[in-house]
Scaffold this active site. Sequence first.
Site, short mmCIF file in Angstrom:
data_model
loop_
_atom_site.label_atom_id
_atom_site.label_comp_id
_atom_site.label_asym_id
_atom_site.label_seq_id
_atom_site.Cartn_x
_atom_site.Cartn_y
_atom_site.Cartn_z
N GLY A 267 22.03 47.85 59.11
CA GLY A 267 21.94 48.75 58.18
C GLY A 267 21.07 48.14 57.11
NE ARG B 19 21.91 49.51 64.09
CZ ARG B 19 22.37 49.88 62.37
NH1 ARG B 19 22.18 51.71 62.79
NH2 ARG B 19 23.04 49.12 62.20
CG ASP C 15 27.53 41.66 63.82
OD1 ASP C 15 26.70 42.36 62.63
OD2 ASP C 15 28.61 41.48 64.38
CB THR D 131 25.55 43.65 56.47
OG1 THR D 131 27.06 44.77 56.36
CG2 THR D 131 26.63 41.81 56.14
CG ASP E 82 29.40 46.83 57.40
OD1 ASP E 82 29.94 47.21 56.80
OD2 ASP E 82 29.26 46.69 58.73
CG ASP F 83 30.54 42.00 59.02
OD1 ASP F 83 29.24 41.71 58.83
OD2 ASP F 83 30.71 42.77 60.09
NE ARG G 125 29.29 48.18 62.47
CZ ARG G 125 27.84 47.77 62.96
NH1 ARG G 125 27.56 47.91 64.04
NH2 ARG G 125 28.05 46.64 62.76
CG LEU H 35 28.92 58.01 48.93
CD1 LEU H 35 29.04 56.41 47.36
CD2 LEU H 35 28.96 59.74 48.56
P1 ATP Z 1 25.15 46.30 60.02
O1 ATP Z 1 26.04 45.19 60.34
O2 ATP Z 1 24.53 46.53 58.20
O3 ATP Z 1 24.40 47.55 60.53
P2 ATP Z 1 23.29 45.06 62.04
O4 ATP Z 1 22.13 43.84 62.01
O5 ATP Z 1 24.27 43.86 62.41
O6 ATP Z 1 23.73 45.39 60.53
P3 ATP Z 1 22.66 45.90 64.44
O7 ATP Z 1 22.01 47.30 64.91
O8 ATP Z 1 23.71 45.27 65.68
O9 ATP Z 1 22.59 45.29 62.92
O10 ATP Z 1 21.91 44.67 65.24
C1 ATP Z 1 19.66 44.87 64.29
C2 ATP Z 1 18.98 44.57 66.05
O11 ATP Z 1 18.97 43.81 66.03
C3 ATP Z 1 19.09 45.33 66.97
O12 ATP Z 1 18.10 47.26 66.69
C4 ATP Z 1 17.81 44.61 67.89
O13 ATP Z 1 16.31 44.83 67.60
C5 ATP Z 1 18.35 43.11 67.24
N1 ATP Z 1 19.65 42.68 68.20
C6 ATP Z 1 20.98 42.98 67.75
N2 ATP Z 1 22.03 42.61 69.06
C7 ATP Z 1 20.91 41.58 69.41
C8 ATP Z 1 21.27 40.08 70.98
N3 ATP Z 1 22.03 40.66 71.32
N4 ATP Z 1 19.36 40.17 71.80
C9 ATP Z 1 18.38 40.68 70.93
N5 ATP Z 1 18.74 41.03 69.93
C10 ATP Z 1 19.53 41.78 68.80
#
Ligand code: ATP
Length: 323
Positions: free
Chosen positions: A11, A72, A103, A126, A128, A130, A172, A254
């Site tokens: 995100g 993603r 994360d 992020t 969040d 978190d 979340r 937003l």
């Molecule tokens: P936000 O918390 O703001 O949503 P985020 O980094 O947690 O951000 P995710 O969609 O969970 O967002 O992860 C982003 C990308 O990281 C995923 O689309 C994927 O490409 C990679 N990713 C997440 N988990 C894994 C995993 N277990 N192994 C490999 N790649 C991963």
Amino acid sequence: VKCIGILTSGGDAPGMNAAIRAVTRAAIYNGLQVKGIYRGYRGLVTGEIKEFKSQNVSNIIQLGGTILKTARCQEFTTPEGRQIAYDNMKKEGIDALVIIGGDGSLTGARIFAQEFDVPCIGLPGTIDNDLYGTDTTIGYDTALNTILDAVDKIRDTATSHERLFFVEVMGRDAGFLALNGAIASGAEAAIIPEFSTEVDQLEEFIKNGFRKSKNSSIVIVAESELTGGAMHFAERVKNEYPQYDVRVTILGHLQRGGSPTAHDRILASRLGAAAIDAIMEGQRNVMIGIEHDEVVYVPFTKAIKNDKPIKKDLVNVLRELSI
Ligand code: ATP
């Protein structure tokens, strides 16, 4: 390390651009080459990579979103996808990565770094808040201020019509935005995932006699499977307390936009510069955080543990001040 790759993933969050700028400039300052990787891990898999000079990050510190785009990437979650990513990295001459994300993104970095012995440095990006091991994450302060702007406006109409508003905010599995948003906006209560199994937060709020001295009320609800979201609580109140005039506002995306606050710009700049220091020192597989105003290196496994605690005193402050 001679050349670093930088990407934003998951995100988007305000301040990611300030972080991209800081990483790029600090790297160049230290004699490193920089390559921008587009659309998160997807760009690593598809080879959407471009060399960044100092000018590529001019005039972006004030912009929300991310000039590198974010996405993603399902492919990166597979060993085959990560092999392609590694091959592209080598082809481009990139020998270390800086990943700005939440994360999920840092989990991906941890796995990738383990598999291919690539130095990976994470920055907490992020809204969040978190991630464990940093007081705040890039984007959190801006999102919090956006929530305040919105709730201040909702309060005007809530007061005029003497209504009970449930305002849903992002977060979340973490109640930081909801709880601190409630304190800062003077809301009457916050419903957060951390307490969803402990108490019936709505029941508690009603029991505290929210209408004793007030004609209107605002309750901030964290959007989460654990809370059920603002709609869920509004429906419950409508059924159980039909005398209340209930409305719902879902702030939605937003909260992700807008120019980053001074706090987020400074945080992103410090973290970005520290990421390059870490690489120069030979650090690997750590997230850079700031705790008690000091830069700290947090192992990925710790940062993503998903149990960053909500401060109990904040819960009490909200309760005491909303009488
Ligand atoms: P936000 O918390 O703001 O949503 P985020 O980094 O947690 O951000 P995710 O969609 O969970 O967002 O992860 C982003 C990308 O990281 C995923 O689309 C994927 O490409 C990679 N990713 C997440 N988990 C894994 C995993 N277990 N192994 C490999 N790649 C991963």
